[in-house]
Design a protein around this motif. Structure first.
Motif, PDB file in Angstrom:
ATOM      1  N   TYR A 185       0.812  -1.210   0.000  1.00 11.81           N
ATOM      2  CA  TYR A 185       0.000   0.000   0.000  1.00 11.81           C
ATOM      3  C   TYR A 185       0.854   1.272   0.000  1.00 11.81           C
ATOM      4  O   TYR A 185       2.010   1.267   0.391  1.00 11.81           O
ATOM      5  CB  TYR A 185      -0.953  -0.005   1.201  1.00 11.81           C
ATOM      6  CG  TYR A 185      -1.952  -1.138   1.097  1.00 11.81           C
ATOM      7  CD1 TYR A 185      -3.101  -0.998   0.332  1.00 11.81           C
ATOM      8  CD2 TYR A 185      -1.727  -2.350   1.733  1.00 11.81           C
ATOM      9  CE1 TYR A 185      -4.011  -2.027   0.206  1.00 11.81           C
ATOM     10  CE2 TYR A 185      -2.632  -3.390   1.609  1.00 11.81           C
ATOM     11  CZ  TYR A 185      -3.773  -3.227   0.849  1.00 11.81           C
ATOM     12  OH  TYR A 185      -4.666  -4.258   0.699  1.00 11.81           O
ATOM     13  N   LYS A 186       0.230   2.380  -0.416  1.00 10.83           N
ATOM     14  CA  LYS A 186       0.892   3.682  -0.479  1.00 10.83           C
ATOM     15  C   LYS A 186       1.444   4.081   0.885  1.00 10.83           C
ATOM     16  O   LYS A 186       0.820   3.781   1.878  1.00 10.83           O
ATOM     17  CB  LYS A 186      -0.103   4.763  -0.953  1.00 10.83           C
ATOM     18  CG  LYS A 186      -0.662   4.542  -2.318  1.00 10.83           C
ATOM     19  CD  LYS A 186      -1.481   5.708  -2.834  1.00 10.83           C
ATOM     20  CE  LYS A 186      -2.832   5.822  -2.225  1.00 10.83           C
ATOM     21  NZ  LYS A 186      -3.666   6.879  -2.816  1.00 10.83           N
ATOM     22  N   PRO A 187       2.602   4.708   0.927  1.00  6.05           N
ATOM     23  CA  PRO A 187       3.383   5.293  -0.165  1.00  6.05           C
ATOM     24  C   PRO A 187       4.337   4.322  -0.853  1.00  6.05           C
ATOM     25  O   PRO A 187       5.165   4.740  -1.656  1.00  6.05           O
ATOM     26  CB  PRO A 187       4.161   6.411   0.524  1.00  6.05           C
ATOM     27  CG  PRO A 187       4.424   5.898   1.887  1.00  6.05           C
ATOM     28  CD  PRO A 187       3.174   5.091   2.226  1.00  6.05           C
ATOM     29  N   ASN A 188       4.231   3.036  -0.569  1.00  7.72           N
ATOM     30  CA  ASN A 188       5.050   2.066  -1.276  1.00  7.72           C
ATOM     31  C   ASN A 188       4.541   1.937  -2.708  1.00  7.72           C
ATOM     32  O   ASN A 188       3.387   2.211  -2.999  1.00  7.72           O
ATOM     33  CB  ASN A 188       5.040   0.732  -0.529  1.00  7.72           C
ATOM     34  CG  ASN A 188       5.619   0.892   0.854  1.00  7.72           C
ATOM     35  OD1 ASN A 188       6.799   1.191   1.003  1.00  7.72           O
ATOM     36  ND2 ASN A 188       4.794   0.757   1.871  1.00  7.72           N
ATOM     37  N   THR A 189       5.381   1.500  -3.593  1.00  4.63           N
ATOM     38  CA  THR A 189       5.124   1.646  -5.024  1.00  4.63           C
ATOM     39  C   THR A 189       4.380   0.478  -5.672  1.00  4.63           C
ATOM     40  O   THR A 189       4.136   0.518  -6.874  1.00  4.63           O
ATOM     41  CB  THR A 189       6.457   1.848  -5.766  1.00  4.63           C
ATOM     42  OG1 THR A 189       7.293   0.705  -5.544  1.00  4.63           O
ATOM     43  CG2 THR A 189       7.151   3.112  -5.295  1.00  4.63           C
TER      44      THR A 189
END
Length: 169
Positions: free
Chosen positions: A52-56
Motif C-alpha cells: 500500500y501507499k506510499p510504497n510503489t
C-alpha cells in the motif's frame, strides 16, 4: 481521457472498486481501464513487500497494465529508457502517501489541494500544486502543445526536464 489531451488516465487508490466506478459513473466519466485499488491487491501475497501507499506496488501494477497487456513491454508504444515514466504523473491529495509514492516511483507529483493544506511543493523534486480540477485543466490547456510535441510530464507540469529531477541512476 475523452480526447481533450493526449493522455490516458489510471487510478491508484486505497479505495474500493465499486465506489470508484460509481464516482466516475455519477460524474459521466468512463472508468479508466487501468486501475489498481485495495480490492485489486487484497488477495495478493508478496513476501517482504509492502503493498500500500506510499510504497510503489499499486502504481507498479497499474504501470504494468498501462505499458502493455500482460506486461508485454516490447510491443508498447510507450517503451523508452524509463518504460514510459516520462509520460506519467501522479495526482493526489495526500502529500505523504501520494507525494512519497510519486517520488519513490520517480514521476512528478501534482498535489490536489482544495482544502489549502500547508504542503509546499518543491519543483526540484518534481512537485507542483493545484487547488482543484479546474486549475489542473488550465495547466493542461496551457501546455497541451507540449504534450503533443512529446515533452515529458515533468516539463509540462513542473517546468523541469525529467532528467534534471530524476537523473538516471
Amino acid at each position: 481521457q475523452a480526447g481533450r489531451y493526449p493522455v490516458e488516465v489510471a487510478v491508484v487508490s486505497s479505495g474500493h472498486d465499486e465506489f470508484i466506478k460509481r464516482a466516475f459513473e455519477v460524474n459521466g466519466v468512463n472508468t479508466p481501464p487501468n486501475m489498481a485499488t485495495s480490492d485489486t491487491i487484497r488477495s495478493l501475497t508478496q513476501p517482504d513487500r509492502p503493498l500500500y501507499k506510499p510504497n510503489t506496488y499499486q502504481l507498479a501494477a497499474v504501470h504494468k497494465k498501462w505499458l502493455g497487456k500482460n506486461g508485454d513491454f516490447m510491443r508498447s508504444k510507450y517503451v523508452d529508457y524509463d518504460h514510459g515514466k516520462s509520460r506519467m504523473a501522479y495526482i493526489g491529495d495526500d502529500p505523504v502517501k501520494d507525494g512519497e509514492l510519486a517520488e519513490r516511483s520517480r514521476i512528478p507529483f501534482v498535489h490536489m489541494n482544495p482544502d489549502g493544506q500547508d504542503f509546499v511543493p518543491d519543483a526540484r523534486k518534481g512537485q507542483t500544486r493545484v487547488q482543484d480540477f479546474n486549475e489542473l485543466r488550465g495547466k493542461l490547456d496551457a501546455s497541451v502543445h507540449m504534450m503533443v510535441d512529446g515533452k515529458d510530464f515533468s516539463e509540462v507540469l513542473v517546468g523541469k526536464k525529467r532528467s534534471e529531477i530524476f537523473p538516471k541512476p
